[in-house]
Design an enzyme around this catalytic site. Sequence first.
Site, PDB file in Angstrom:
ATOM      1  N   LYS A  73       0.847  -1.199   0.000  1.00 10.17           N
ATOM      2  CA  LYS A  73       0.000   0.000   0.000  1.00 10.17           C
ATOM      3  C   LYS A  73       0.882   1.250   0.000  1.00 10.17           C
ATOM      4  O   LYS A  73       1.907   1.285   0.709  1.00 10.17           O
ATOM      5  CB  LYS A  73      -0.888  -0.048   1.246  1.00 10.17           C
ATOM      6  CG  LYS A  73      -1.972   0.998   1.325  1.00 10.17           C
ATOM      7  CD  LYS A  73      -2.836   0.749   2.568  1.00 10.17           C
ATOM      8  CE  LYS A  73      -3.947   1.744   2.739  1.00 10.17           C
ATOM      9  NZ  LYS A  73      -4.788   1.473   3.910  1.00 10.17           N
ATOM     10  N   SER A  82      -9.760  -0.983   7.084  1.00 14.67           N
ATOM     11  CA  SER A  82      -9.194  -0.822   5.739  1.00 14.67           C
ATOM     12  C   SER A  82      -8.471  -2.025   5.158  1.00 14.67           C
ATOM     13  O   SER A  82      -8.140  -2.014   3.975  1.00 14.67           O
ATOM     14  CB  SER A  82      -8.251   0.366   5.706  1.00 14.67           C
ATOM     15  OG  SER A  82      -9.001   1.533   5.565  1.00 14.67           O
ATOM     16  N   SER A 136      -9.704   1.463   2.918  1.00 20.78           N
ATOM     17  CA  SER A 136      -8.845   2.211   2.047  1.00 20.78           C
ATOM     18  C   SER A 136      -7.817   1.368   1.280  1.00 20.78           C
ATOM     19  O   SER A 136      -7.281   1.830   0.277  1.00 20.78           O
ATOM     20  CB  SER A 136      -8.106   3.277   2.852  1.00 20.78           C
ATOM     21  OG  SER A 136      -7.275   2.691   3.835  1.00 20.78           O
TER      22      SER A 136
END
Length: 501
Positions: free
Chosen positions: A80, A179, A155
């Site tokens: 990420k 997330s 996310s």
Amino acid sequence: MADIGNLTAIELAQKVVSRQLRPTEIIEAYFQKVVQIEPQIDAYLLLLKERALSQAKMIEEKQAKGMPLGRLAGVPVAVKDNIMIEGYPATCASKILEDCRAVYTATVVKRLEEEGAIIIGKTNLDEFAMGSSTENSGFKTTKNPWDISRVPGGSSGGSAAAVAAGLAAAALGSDTGGSIRQPAAFCGVVGFKPTYGFVSRFGLVAFASSLDQIGPMTRTVSDAALLFEVISGHDPMDSTSLSQERMTNEGKTLRIGLPKEYFSAEGADPEVLAAVESAVKIFQKEGARIVDVSLPHTRFALPAYYIIAPSEASANLARFDGIRYGKRRQRGTEAEGQSEESGLITLYKASRTNGFGAEVQRRILIGTFALSHGYYEAYYGRAQEARRKIADDFDEAFRQADFIATPTTPTPAFKIGEKSGDPVAMYLSDIFTIPVNLAGIPAVSIPCGFSKTNLPVGLQILGPRTGDKSVLELAEHFEKMTANEFVKRPAVRVRQGGIGW
Ligand code: GLN
């Protein structure tokens, strides 16, 4: 070729160690897939092909010299883009960080690479990890590989979509309020949020420091367990890091608690509940005792989170002001009638309002307000009290049950644009994941079924603090009992020629 894409991380590493596959061959195959599929999915913000190939070659050289290889030798992993790799961007999907380069490498990345994993790219996310769909990314929206008109969740939507579409063998995400688990559920992959403190946050760009935790996103639970083993453990660079010795591994008597507040939640899709209930029946058939538990303060979780998380975010994001960090905009000049001081304020304002998207600005405003003199006790103080009560609820529930099972999300993946104009509707998609972060306990989301429209449904298994290994063991057991029935790949169609896996 087809084989490489279908192998799990563990299988890939085994084949590398036994010389059946070469790391360069794996990396080449993955990038070939990326060329074909990525334009439809938009999972990545940055691809690291050169770096990945040179690391693959290094592993091959090591092997040629007879040196031992790591447990993740040659495994392509996506990270990420709020996790840092020295010398490369860590944009957090924010325009304010577009031109910045990380000056050090996150502990989790170091640990993965020490075991031979190869980072192949940085994945898309909601800006600064604030959101549930990747629609808040400053750069692009990732698509759900099961239905590209839908969101992948967020996310960590880029990481989830990359694993689901076969664009990475495994990925790292970060989870502040869901997330990792929510996008894992939406994309039909495994997502694990460890006990707070078990994985070092050093090198993770902070959103809400008392809630943030990095964790693995993979196709199988065994892969998640291996990645977790590799990245966890005490790190002197993170003052909230716990040592591995504190991990417990009890839970012989199998009692699974179903919290009544979750199963009667307003807005929970009957199809999701049905899939989770049938998963629970599978455990029951195997001899688990199903007990009803209550988490009476659940209704305070969302309001408490949306005070605590923005408060911490407003403090953490103060450093992105165009001076210390972030893209600098013009200061006000004398010619414009500005003084030294007001010119500087113009610079701050321009840097922050141009650099941050709407959701990030909203959170900074809420957090700054909640922490301001005269309001602190009324908002932040109360939210902390609610947080304590939510954690106490879990302690009580874990006296009656060894694990708790819930849906990961109230609904399967929603349509792109469906909730983007309504922040509260978006916030509600994390209603089952947020309490876990407030309490700091471990939880995994695993695929447990499909909706009628062929969208994956996630089962969330929660354990008591430090019970990470038991949670993963139970999840692994579910995968075995169901003979990997839910470990599936979406049929992503390649637009122009080419072939999928
Ligand atoms: N969706 C939640 C939020 O917007 C959780 C985000 C996260 O876990 N990083 O804050």
